[in-house]
Structure formats: structure tokens, C-alpha cells
Motif scaffolding. Structure first.
Motif, PDB file in Angstrom:
ATOM      1  N   ALA A 114     131.468  42.938  68.670  1.00 30.89           N
ATOM      2  CA  ALA A 114     132.862  42.648  68.324  1.00 30.89           C
ATOM      3  C   ALA A 114     133.655  42.597  69.625  1.00 30.89           C
ATOM      4  CB  ALA A 114     133.418  43.716  67.399  1.00 30.89           C
ATOM      5  N   ILE A 115     134.416  41.531  69.795  1.00 30.53           N
ATOM      6  CA  ILE A 115     135.299  41.392  70.958  1.00 30.53           C
ATOM      7  C   ILE A 115     136.699  41.786  70.504  1.00 30.53           C
ATOM      8  CG2 ILE A 115     136.232  39.803  72.677  1.00 30.53           C
ATOM      9  CD1 ILE A 115     133.748  37.998  72.073  1.00 30.53           C
TER      10      ILE A 115
ATOM     11  N   ASN B 289     138.124  36.711  81.469  1.00 32.71           N
ATOM     12  CA  ASN B 289     138.758  37.995  81.125  1.00 32.71           C
ATOM     13  C   ASN B 289     137.700  39.094  81.102  1.00 32.71           C
ATOM     14  OD1 ASN B 289     141.710  37.116  80.061  1.00 32.71           O
ATOM     15  ND2 ASN B 289     140.202  35.602  79.427  1.00 32.71           N
ATOM     16  N   LYS B 290     137.281  39.505  82.283  1.00 31.76           N
ATOM     17  CA  LYS B 290     136.152  40.431  82.410  1.00 31.76           C
ATOM     18  C   LYS B 290     136.461  41.831  81.886  1.00 31.76           C
ATOM     19  CE  LYS B 290     134.249  37.934  86.390  1.00 31.76           C
ATOM     20  NZ  LYS B 290     133.279  37.212  85.579  1.00 31.76           N
ATOM     21  N   ARG B 291     137.735  42.181  81.758  1.00 26.77           N
ATOM     22  CA  ARG B 291     138.096  43.524  81.281  1.00 26.77           C
ATOM     23  C   ARG B 291     138.236  43.591  79.759  1.00 26.77           C
ATOM     24  NH1 ARG B 291     142.633  45.579  85.715  1.00 26.77           N
ATOM     25  NH2 ARG B 291     141.284  45.403  87.550  1.00 26.77           N
ATOM     26  N   LEU B 292     137.961  42.517  79.089  1.00 23.66           N
ATOM     27  CA  LEU B 292     138.069  42.482  77.625  1.00 23.66           C
ATOM     28  C   LEU B 292     137.109  43.483  77.008  1.00 23.66           C
ATOM     29  CD1 LEU B 292     139.899  40.623  75.953  1.00 23.66           C
ATOM     30  CD2 LEU B 292     137.934  39.172  75.533  1.00 23.66           C
ATOM     31  N   LYS B 293     137.572  44.211  76.001  1.00 25.83           N
ATOM     32  CA  LYS B 293     136.739  45.229  75.357  1.00 25.83           C
ATOM     33  C   LYS B 293     135.752  44.583  74.384  1.00 25.83           C
ATOM     34  CE  LYS B 293     136.945  49.442  72.581  1.00 25.83           C
ATOM     35  NZ  LYS B 293     137.827  50.388  71.838  1.00 25.83           N
ATOM     36  N   THR B 294     134.462  44.914  74.527  1.00 25.21           N
ATOM     37  CA  THR B 294     133.445  44.469  73.578  1.00 25.21           C
ATOM     38  C   THR B 294     132.719  45.688  73.028  1.00 25.21           C
ATOM     39  OG1 THR B 294     131.810  44.171  75.335  1.00 25.21           O
ATOM     40  CG2 THR B 294     133.098  42.234  74.715  1.00 25.21           C
ATOM     41  N   ILE B 295     132.432  45.657  71.742  1.00 21.79           N
ATOM     42  CA  ILE B 295     131.726  46.750  71.077  1.00 21.79           C
ATOM     43  C   ILE B 295     130.380  46.222  70.583  1.00 21.79           C
ATOM     44  CG2 ILE B 295     131.768  48.398  69.170  1.00 21.79           C
ATOM     45  CD1 ILE B 295     134.834  48.191  69.215  1.00 21.79           C
ATOM     46  N   VAL B 296     129.290  46.847  71.008  1.00 20.68           N
ATOM     47  CA  VAL B 296     127.970  46.479  70.493  1.00 20.68           C
ATOM     48  C   VAL B 296     127.776  47.203  69.172  1.00 20.68           C
ATOM     49  CG1 VAL B 296     125.487  46.561  70.912  1.00 20.68           C
ATOM     50  CG2 VAL B 296     127.049  46.150  72.810  1.00 20.68           C
ATOM     51  N   LEU B 297     127.440  46.441  68.144  1.00 16.62           N
ATOM     52  CA  LEU B 297     127.324  46.994  66.784  1.00 16.62           C
ATOM     53  C   LEU B 297     125.870  47.172  66.395  1.00 16.62           C
ATOM     54  CD1 LEU B 297     129.946  44.560  65.295  1.00 16.62           C
ATOM     55  CD2 LEU B 297     130.336  46.992  65.614  1.00 16.62           C
ATOM     56  N   GLU B 298     125.602  48.224  65.657  1.00 14.61           N
ATOM     57  CA  GLU B 298     124.248  48.458  65.149  1.00 14.61           C
ATOM     58  C   GLU B 298     124.012  47.527  63.971  1.00 14.61           C
ATOM     59  OE1 GLU B 298     121.982  50.369  66.506  1.00 14.61           O
ATOM     60  OE2 GLU B 298     123.394  50.937  68.070  1.00 14.61           O
ATOM     61  N   ALA B 299     122.822  46.925  63.923  1.00 13.28           N
ATOM     62  CA  ALA B 299     122.473  46.019  62.827  1.00 13.28           C
ATOM     63  C   ALA B 299     122.369  46.795  61.524  1.00 13.28           C
ATOM     64  CB  ALA B 299     121.150  45.315  63.119  1.00 13.28           C
ATOM     65  N   ASN B 300     122.625  46.088  60.398  1.00 15.04           N
ATOM     66  CA  ASN B 300     122.517  46.725  59.077  1.00 15.04           C
ATOM     67  C   ASN B 300     121.093  47.210  58.827  1.00 15.04           C
ATOM     68  OD1 ASN B 300     125.194  46.296  58.288  1.00 15.04           O
ATOM     69  ND2 ASN B 300     124.755  44.189  57.660  1.00 15.04           N
TER      70      ASN B 300
END
Length: 456
Positions: free
Chosen positions: A382-383, A445-456
Motif C-alpha cells: 500500500a502506498i 517521491n522517494k520519501r513516500l510511505k509504502t507498507i508491505v502487506l502480508e498475503a491472505n
């Protein structure tokens, strides 16, 4: 303009109910511009089950105004508005019944958020206001009271407007408003627009969208459209009768919405923008010595790119930075065509992959890091970017490397599972354009927050 309302009643036989409380929020598609909230003395008994549900009893209503005392305010705040309610048929019937008792007609266009939700948010277990708001993370206070339910409906309607990629709601509203605004000139249209980031829609006299664009300053951009002397701008100026917009806060969300909605709506003057957004791409291959080589080429539809670029200069700039940041070899990135070592090797900036001095395993580790940084293949992520308000964020959802859509969430609403994320997302098409838009934006935009999500 919309009048978003909720009504509490006495209960009882059909068309014999009376209003006990009413809340109306006048909404311009972006913010509430007026409101009216009042208890109402129904001059009849309240059914016991309604008292238990709402907490409103006859003692509370003894000093409340009777309907004839609030009728004028209701007429004023709903004039030239489309009435929006959750189960609009019920609320509109009750209002018309009350006006009929006074000997007056009351006629407005209506929109039902139950019906809109079924079309724009399919697959929900329930479309009751309580369960729908819970599923979408909409905070609700004073449930089963007119003010609480009306404000929840405002928030729900805002989500529905965002999810309406075919712009059917806006087109219908514009048809209603253009009749009253036909004499407006371009200056008046510009003056009413905000200086915000978002997507804008230029409409003709029939409410049809003739041009879709995005801007970090909508007011300034529309001013350019209406003052430019190019052939296309002059054609738009002749046909333009109204401009609507959707604030996004995030430029990335605006770019993705613009791309999707141009493809869906095919506006008359967006033909030039339907072409591909990129011309060059970064590809990879492994040479006979086991080194991963990178190469910039014109787009080849038979190959899968790592990332794409708007032009060759942008691509070359990327490679120059990659060589610097990851200590890559100029020869293995296509910038040095000499038969021996690359220039950087002579100044000790290259570790010798070009002449097989650095082991392929060591060199390839850095190339893989670069690829992982600039590609979202096989990732669930998720960005997170700016929202439309200070207490909101936008989110761009990617599942297994595939762009799934965009959404907005309140800062109090935690995005901690894929199920929660999917409930707030407006689905969009994944294609080469969206991949290019996202990758280009992440590069800038290198400082953009990204969240790695766990697969279902």
C-alpha cells in the motif's frame, strides 16, 4: 448541490407518521456549506419501539417547533438541490406527506445511497447504514438520531462520489445546475473553483464531459484553458458551460484517476491523451558470464520491463543515478561500448564486473536491489500519500504486483489487514499506463510511505 438528510419519525401506519427530528446538510460535492438540525413536535404519539430505538420521547418534544414552523427553512436549504438519503424513498415520502398536510407541494430530485452503494460497492453483506459504515471505516456518533445518521450519510456519499468513475452522479447534478447557471461566464466559473490538487471535468450545456484533466492547482489550470489561444483551447472555450472537480490531495491519485476516467468516459477533447504515456523502458538479461545486464530500449510489447520512462533522456538520467547509487558497471548498463574495461574501473568506481574481476554473485546482488527498489512485481503493498483533508490519507493498493485501485481513509481508521484495505478501495484497471504512473511517481517521491502487506 446536494441536500443530504435523515429523518426520525413517530412510526405507525403508512402515511400517518410524523417527523420527530430532522437533520439536513447542504453539500457541494466537497464540503458542507449549510446545515439545519432540529427536533420537531409531531403532534401525535411516538410508537414505543421507536422510543427505544432513538431515545426520543414525547417529553423531549413538548417545546420543540411544529413542522409548519420549520417548513420554510427546509424549503430554503433544499432549493435547487438533489435530496440524498439512505433509503431516500422513505425520507422523501415523509417530507412530502408533511408538506401535503400543510397544503403545499414539495418536489425535489432524489438520490438513494442504498442503491448507489449496491452499484458502486458490490458484494457487501448488508447495505444498512450501520453495517455499511462499519465496513467502510466511517465513524458514526448518535446512531439512530437524525444528526448522527445524516453526517454518516455525508461521509458515505463522499466515498460514493469518489468511486463513481463513470461520473454518472456528477453528470446528473450538472444537468440540474446548468439550467440555473446558463448565463455564467468563464470568469464566474473560475472564481468558484479552489486552488487544490485533483481531477477536473469540463462539461457542455448537456452536462456531458468534453475534457478531463488533473492539476496541482485546479483554479490556475482552468484559467489557462479559458485564456489559451490554441485551436483546441478555443474549441473547449466555446462549448464549456460548467466545470466540476474532485479533490484528491495526492497528485498520484489524481494521475491515476485522470488516466482511468479518460479511458472510461472518452471525452471529445482528450483524444491526444489516450496515447501511451511512455516511450522507453529498462530491461534485463543475463550474459554468458552470469552477470545481470541492464538495457534501455524503446518499448517492446513482447518484453516485460522493470520500469518505464516518458522519454530517452529520462531513462538515461535514471541509469546514471543507478550506476552512482549501486556501484554498477557502465558496460553492463549499456553506457560504455568499449572492448575492454569501462572508464569507471580506471578510477576505481567500478569493481571490475566488466572484465570478470568482481564475482557475478556479488555484482548481481546490487542489481537485484535496484530492480526491487524500482519494480513492484509480486509485491503486496500500500502506498500512503496525502489525503483531501488534514485528518485523511490516500492509499494506492497493489496486490501481487497488480495495481488494484485507490481509496481514502480517516487517520483514526487503521489499515492493518488486506480485508480492511479492500473495503475502502475503488477498483481500477491495471495496465501499462498505471504501472508507468506509479513507478515514475515513486522515483520522483522517494520519501513516500509504502507498507508491505502480508498475503491472505
Amino acid at each position: 448541490m446536494y441536500a443530504i438528510l435523515d429523518i426520525e419519525t413517530t412510526g405507525g401506519k403508512y402515511n400517518e407518521e410524523g417527523i420527530t427530528e430532522i437533520a439536513i446538510y447542504k453539500f457541494d460535492g466537497h464540503k458542507v456549506v449549510d446545515k439545519f438540525i432540529s427536533l420537531v413536535n409531531p403532534e401525535r404519539e411516538i410508537q414505543p419501539f421507536v422510543v427505544n430505538l432513538t431515545g426520543i420521547n414525547s417529553n423531549m418534544l413538548k417545546s420543540a417547533p411544529k413542522f409548519f414552523e420549520v417548513a420554510k427553512r427546509i424549503v430554503e436549504i433544499t432549493e435547487d438541490c438533489i435530496i440524498v438519503a439512505h433509503n431516500a424513498q422513505f425520507d422523501y415520502r415523509i417530507l412530502r406527506t408533511e408538506f401535503k398536510r400543510l397544503g403545499f407541494g414539495f418536489k425535489r430530485k432524489t438520490l438513494c445511497t442504498v442503491e448507489l452503494s449496491k452499484r458502486l460497492i458490490p458484494g457487501q453483506d448488508s447495505y444498512s447504514l450501520g453495517k455499511l459504515t462499519r465496513a467502510l471505516g466511517i465513524p458514526v456518533s448518535d446512531r439512530h438520531r437524525a444528526n448522527g445518521d445524516a453526517m454518516a450519510t455525508v461521509k458515505l456519499f463522499k466515498i460514493l462520489l469518489s468511486k463513481d468513475l463513470d461520473k454518472k452522479i456528477i453528470k446528473d447534478n450538472v444537468k440540474t445546475e446548468i439550467v440555473a447557471r446558463l448565463k455564467d461566464n468563464h470568469r464566474t466559473i473560475i472564481d468558484e473553483l479552489p486552488s487544490v490538487t485533483g481531477v477536473y471535468y469540463i462539461h457542455n450545456e448537456h452536462g456531458e464531459i468534453i475534457y478531463i484533466g488533473k492539476s496541482k492547482n485546479i483554479k490556475h489550470r482552468i484559467n489557462q484553458h479559458f485564456t489559451n489561444t490554441s485551436t483546441k483551447s478555443k474549441k473547449i472555450q466555446l462549448l464549456a458551460k460548467s466545470v466540476t472537480y474532485e479533490a484528491t490531495g495526492s497528485e498520484l491519485v489524481a494521475l491515476l484517476k485522470e488516466s482511468e476516467e479518460i479511458k472510461r468516459n472518452k471525452p471529445l477533447y482528450n483524444r491526444a491523451l489516450r496515447r501511451t504515456l511512455f516511450s522507453h523502458a529498462l530491461y534485463r538479461f543475463v550474459d554468458k558470464n552470469g552477470y545481470i545486464n541492464l538495457k534501455i530500449e524503446r518499448i517492446n510489447k513482447s518484453l516485460t520491463p522493470i520500469t518505464t520512462f516518458s522519454n530517452s533522456q529520462s531513462a538515461k538520467n535514471f541509469i546514471y543515478r543507478a550506476i552512482e547509487d549501486y556501484n554498477l558497471c557502465q558496460k553492463l548498463t549499456g553506457l560504455d561500448t568499449s572492448m575492454s574495461n569501462c572508464f569507471d574501473y580506471t578510477i576505481k568506481k567500478c569493481f571490475g564486473a566488466c572484465i570478470n574481476e568482481e564475482p557475478p554473485e556479488e555484482y548481481n546482488k546490487r542489481v537485484v536491489q535496484l530492480i526491487a527498489k524500482n519494480s513492484y512485481d509480486n509485491k503486496n503493498m500500500a502506498i500512503i500519500d496525502q489525503g483531501r483533508d488534514i485528518d485523511e490519507k490516500s492509499v494506492i493498493y497493489i496486490e501481487n504486483g497488480v495495481f488494484k485501485g485507490i481509496g481514502f481513509f480517516d487517520l483514526n481508521h487503521q489499515i492493518n489487514t488486506i480485508e480492511v484495505l479492500e473495503s475502502i478501495i475503488t477498483p481500477m484497471e491495471n495496465n501499462r499506463d498505471t504501472q508507468h504512473i506509479i513507478q515514475s511517481y515513486l522515483r520522483r517521491n522517494k520519501r513516500l510511505k509504502t507498507i508491505v502487506l502480508e498475503a491472505n
